[in-house]
Design a protein around this motif. Structure first.
Motif, PDB file in Angstrom:
ATOM      1  N   ARG A 160       0.829  -1.222   0.000  1.00 32.78           N
ATOM      2  CA  ARG A 160       0.000   0.000   0.000  1.00 32.78           C
ATOM      3  C   ARG A 160       0.856   1.261   0.000  1.00 32.78           C
ATOM      4  N   TRP A 161       2.048   1.181   0.602  1.00 35.81           N
ATOM      5  CA  TRP A 161       2.903   2.369   0.655  1.00 35.81           C
ATOM      6  C   TRP A 161       3.308   2.770  -0.773  1.00 35.81           C
ATOM      7  N   LEU A 172       1.771   1.808  -3.482  1.00 34.49           N
ATOM      8  CA  LEU A 172       0.541   2.150  -4.203  1.00 34.49           C
ATOM      9  C   LEU A 172       0.146   3.595  -3.885  1.00 34.49           C
ATOM     10  N   ALA A 173       0.294   3.973  -2.620  1.00 33.27           N
ATOM     11  CA  ALA A 173      -0.045   5.341  -2.207  1.00 33.27           C
ATOM     12  C   ALA A 173       0.842   6.342  -2.938  1.00 33.27           C
ATOM     13  N   PHE A 174       2.114   5.991  -3.125  1.00 37.49           N
ATOM     14  CA  PHE A 174       3.023   6.880  -3.851  1.00 37.49           C
ATOM     15  C   PHE A 174       2.552   7.043  -5.296  1.00 37.49           C
ATOM     16  N   ILE A 175       2.181   5.908  -5.919  1.00 30.47           N
ATOM     17  CA  ILE A 175       1.719   5.953  -7.314  1.00 30.47           C
ATOM     18  C   ILE A 175       0.429   6.783  -7.431  1.00 30.47           C
ATOM     19  N   VAL A 176      -0.499   6.530  -6.517  1.00 27.55           N
ATOM     20  CA  VAL A 176      -1.775   7.264  -6.551  1.00 27.55           C
ATOM     21  C   VAL A 176      -1.539   8.751  -6.297  1.00 27.55           C
ATOM     22  N   GLY A 177      -0.678   9.057  -5.342  1.00 23.12           N
ATOM     23  CA  GLY A 177      -0.367  10.453  -5.037  1.00 23.12           C
ATOM     24  C   GLY A 177       0.245  11.164  -6.236  1.00 23.12           C
ATOM     25  N   THR A 178       1.190  10.494  -6.904  1.00 24.10           N
ATOM     26  CA  THR A 178       1.832  11.109  -8.074  1.00 24.10           C
ATOM     27  C   THR A 178       0.802  11.328  -9.181  1.00 24.10           C
ATOM     28  N   THR A 179       0.001  10.291  -9.447  1.00 20.89           N
ATOM     29  CA  THR A 179      -0.979  10.402 -10.534  1.00 20.89           C
ATOM     30  C   THR A 179      -1.958  11.536 -10.264  1.00 20.89           C
ATOM     31  N   THR A 180      -2.497  11.587  -9.052  1.00 20.17           N
ATOM     32  CA  THR A 180      -3.487  12.631  -8.760  1.00 20.17           C
ATOM     33  C   THR A 180      -2.844  14.016  -8.779  1.00 20.17           C
ATOM     34  N   GLY A 181      -1.646  14.117  -8.207  1.00 23.21           N
ATOM     35  CA  GLY A 181      -0.951  15.407  -8.180  1.00 23.21           C
ATOM     36  C   GLY A 181      -0.666  15.914  -9.581  1.00 23.21           C
ATOM     37  N   LEU A 182      -0.236  14.995 -10.463  1.00 24.63           N
ATOM     38  CA  LEU A 182       0.059  15.381 -11.847  1.00 24.63           C
ATOM     39  C   LEU A 182      -1.229  15.740 -12.580  1.00 24.63           C
ATOM     40  N   ASN A 183      -2.244  14.894 -12.408  1.00 26.95           N
ATOM     41  CA  ASN A 183      -3.476  15.077 -13.181  1.00 26.95           C
ATOM     42  C   ASN A 183      -4.234  16.340 -12.805  1.00 26.95           C
TER      43      ASN A 183
END
Lengths: 227, 300, 251
Positions: free
Chosen positions: C131-132, C134-145
């Motif tokens: 999850r850690w 995954l959280a990094f991936i989700v954070g990057t995607t949302t921040g970029l998007n």
């Protein structure tokens, strides 16, 4: 710790990337760029994870002699051959120091003559199903469906030379009614307007969802508590 | 009359036609024109002509980044676009930087280099006139990195040479170093991501070629955020025709998109025919149903 | 199985007949790899008749081959030059000698750790560690998007819609241009109104919503037409492979 730390990570990473757009200088600009680099690298681990999961699922099926287990052998065998060809860069010059897709390498041959026909034909199959579905379901049942049907007709005919021939007899003042011209107009005016409306709607959805995720309101991506 | 069910009339038979019969028609509609080499030339529409004109207007030595964002599933549509664009770029002496957001694009760069540049333009030198940067993972994350620093991700080219040892890479800093970005593909990641994460924030001209499935979705970006777009095989055929018009010597070269427009036309006609038949049988069926209901009402 | 074989032989017979009809144009391929490609193409196409053993074989092969394909691509193009070579350059001397002399960059321990955490998803004991990452991936995607979508797909599209509805060309009114621009402006507005569900679609709002539906129907019709075009192109591509590369029937 199992749920709080991931939420904090998402918040920090997401916020830094947003701030880096407004303050593209140290430390945010640097951090934003580094986070993107890390993201690119972790993406590869996702491929490895996918491959590992595939092997686990099919390995299980073979071990338990599940229904259709011989096909799982095909999957594992295909995976193994492709992996060996790719990881050891078998064939082609200059071998292990060269490009993975060097002409003549086993990996390139497998890509060209196994992966390509399989993938391309999978998608080509859809040509048949789209035709069959058109015949069965594409009906002018009401006004909305009729508009959809007419637009599709104009595009289908207008994007071929047949459409050109069909209405080429029209006099110059009426040339805007020629099917290819109509097709071009539909694409760049009403289609564009509709797509733009959808795009704006999606953008609002993406922004709202991004905010919910960054602020920790949306946590479904973390999965169930039991894990 | 249907022999299996004598009560079934002609229209019911047509309405309930076995899907495999339709499959056969589609199969023949494609196979016969392919065998007969039935092809059609095209006139470039403004959205395609815009891409052609943009490349035509670039001065010699301009830097064009070509991103191969597609795979075998869309090769028949996108490869003819790439072939024509590479020929045009070679002819204009542009510097071609080839990269891929899709893993499958990496193989296609090698194939395109071999089939078009090395075969048709043997005087072009690798590393000076064109370079294969290959595939990197990360989708929009990758674009975000190279927007500010190209060499942070591209430390070598696809052949393993150090990036600064490739002569044409020496003066490349980031995406802003390019005069034009061409994204070829249309799926995810593709033209949309190049516009959102590269073109718009970096104020860099973006154009591209997309599969017919994605092309309608990209129209809202044209012309402010996307200079031009080649949509599907029709867009590719238009570009090939524009190239032949501008450079008649390419008439003798392969032009797969123009060749494919023949079978494409016949298949479209067959599908339109089936839609018409489907609708005729639908209206006849509905009329009959209404008649039966009315008769039923009278009996009551 | 017997039915499947009949279907296979019918297919072979069909292409055999085609070949005989064009005898002498060009020779059929003698390349074993082309034959493998043709067999796999026909195996997938056999699904049109019904699900069968050949299709299942090809389908399962595709799954295995593509998983390995992406893994190798990621490994050689990103993992080796962008992670392993950064952490400990001498280790890549045998595969990427050009960058083996560079100084190490220890910051890359972060993506390496996150990547390994991601792989813990496969662990039966501690899958939650993934999850850690995954959280990094989700954070990057949302921040970029978030910012990019706001700029290009929201503000950018509104900007592109603010266009004059009276178009003058060469000093005179352009009826066609004006009409098109009116359709764009009205179409986008009405399309958005259709998606607005917080107010009941009645009265003028309802009329605008109806117009929005028609605009969207034209959009979907255009998309359908283009989808058909795309699928047919792919089929033409496969047929050109079978009839040309394999059977040698095309000039």
């Amino acid at each position: 710790m199992r749920r709080q730390i991931p939420v904090v990570i998402t918040f920090i990473v997401g916020s830094v990337l947003i701030i880096s757009v407004f303050i593209p200088h140290k430390p945010f600009g640097q951090l934003g760029e580094n986070f993107s680099v890390y993201f690119d690298i972790i993406a590869v681990f996702a491929f490895i994870l996918g491959a590992g999961n595939l092997l686990r699922v099919h390995g299980n099926r073979i071990y338990k002699k599940h229904k259709d287990w011989p096909y799982s052998v095909v999957t594992v065998a295909g995976f193994t051959v492709m992996m060996i060809a790719g990881l050891f860069k078998i064939g082609g010059s200059p071998g292990i120091t060269g490009d993975l897709t060097e002409p003549g390498s086993m990996f390139e041959d497998l890509y060209m003559y196994v992966f390509t026909p399989l993938m391309a034909t999978m998608f080509a199959l859809l040509a048949f199903y789209v035709a069959s579905a058109s015949h069965r379901a594409f009906r002018a049942k009401n006004k909305e469906a009729t508009v959809l049907l007419l637009a599709a007709f104009v595009i289908l005919l207008g994007r071929t030379p047949f459409g050109v021939e069909l209405t080429s007899w029209l006099p110059d003042p009426l040339s805007f009614l020629e099917i290819p011209n109509l097709a071009s107009w539909i694409m760049s005016v009403p289609n564009m307007a509709g797509q733009r409306a959808i795009m704006v709607g999606i953008a609002l959805g993406v922004i709202a969802m991004a905010l919910r995720v960054i602020l920790g309101v949306e946590r479904t991506y973390l999965g169930a508590d039991s894990e | 009359m249907n022999p299996d069910n004598p009560k079934m009339g002609f229209f019911e038979t047509i309405a309930n036609i076995d899907r495999r019969v339709i499959f056969l028609f589609i199969g023949f509609a494609v196979i016969i024109p392919v065998l007969l080499s039935f092809s059609c030339t095209e006139e470039a529409t403004p959205i395609v002509q815009a891409v052609y004109d943009e490349i035509e207007s670039l001065p010699e030595g301009s830097k064009v980044l070509i991103s191969f964002d597609y795979g075998p599933s869309t090769v028949p549509e996108v490869q003819p676009m790439i072939d024509a664009l590479l020929r045009h770029s070679c002819e204009k002496n542009l510097k071609m930087y080839m990269m891929a957001l899709w893993g499958t694009g990496h193989n296609l760069i090698s194939e395109s280099m071999q089939d078009i540049i090395e075969k048709e333009f043997p005087h072009k030198i690798y590393g000076v006139d064109y370079v294969n940067l290959g595939y990197k993972a990360g989708n929009q994350g990758l674009i975000n990195v190279i927007l500010t620093d190209m060499k942070k991700m591209y430390t070598t080219d696809a052949r393993g040479s150090e990036i600064d040892a490739v002569p044409m890479m020496v003066d490349i800093r980031n995406l802003k170093s390019f005069d034009l970005i061409l994204s070829m593909g249309g799926g995810f990641p593709g033209i949309k991501e190049w516009v959102l994460f590269g073109g718009d924030p970096g104020n860099i001209p973006v154009a591209g070629g997309a599969t017919a499935v994605s092309a309608p979705l990209l129209y809202p970006y044209y012309p402010r955020q996307l200079l031009g777009l080649l949509g599907g095989i029709k867009g590719a055929a238009e570009y090939e025709s524009a190239l032949i018009k501008g450079y008649p010597k390419f008439k003798t070269h392969s032009h797969p998109a123009i060749d494919m427009m023949g079978p494409q036309t016949v298949a479209h006609i067959v599908i339109v025919f089936f839609i018409v038949i489907g609708n005729i049988t639908f209206f006849i069926g509905r009329k009959r149903e209404e008649g039966e209901k009315r008769e039923g009402g009278v009996i009551k | 199985m017997r039915k499947d074989l009949v279907w296979l032989f019918a297919g072979i017979l069909f292409f055999g007949l085609l070949y005989l009809l064009n005898w002498g144009v060009k020779a059929i391929s003698t390349d074993l790899l082309v034959w493998i490609g043709a067999f796999l193409t026909l195996a997938i196409l056999s699904f049109l008749y019904q699900d069968n053993a050949f299709y299942k074989f090809a389908e399962h092969l595709f799954v295995g081959v593509s998983a390995a394909y992406w893994m190798c691509m990621g490994f050689w193009n990103t993992l080796v030059p962008n992670l392993i070579a950064k952490l400990h350059p001498p280790i890549v001397k045998g595969v990427l000698p050009a960058i083996a002399e560079k100084p190490p960059e220890y910051w890359y321990i972060i993506p390496a750790a996150l990547g390994i955490m991601f792989l813990m998803r496969l662990s039966p004991k501690a899958p939650w560690i993934s999850r850690w990452a995954l959280a990094f991936i989700v954070g990057t995607t949302t921040g970029l998007n978030l910012v990019r979508y706001l700029r290009s797909d929201f503000l950018g599209q509104i900007k592109s819609t603010l266009i004059p509805v009276i178009v003058v060309e060469n000093g005179s009114l352009s009826v066609g241009g004006s009409f098109s621009n009116i359709v764009i402006v009205v179409g986008v507005l009405c399309g958005l109104i259709y998606f607005f569900f917080s107010k009941e679609h009645k009265g003028l709002f309802g009329v605008a919503s109806r117009v929005g539906i028609y605009i969207l129907m034209i959009t979907f019709g255009a998309s359908f037409g283009y989808t058909v075009m795309a699928r047919i192109s792919l089929l033409v591509g496969r047929m050109r492979f079978l009839l040309g590369d394999w059977m040698g029937l095309l000039q």
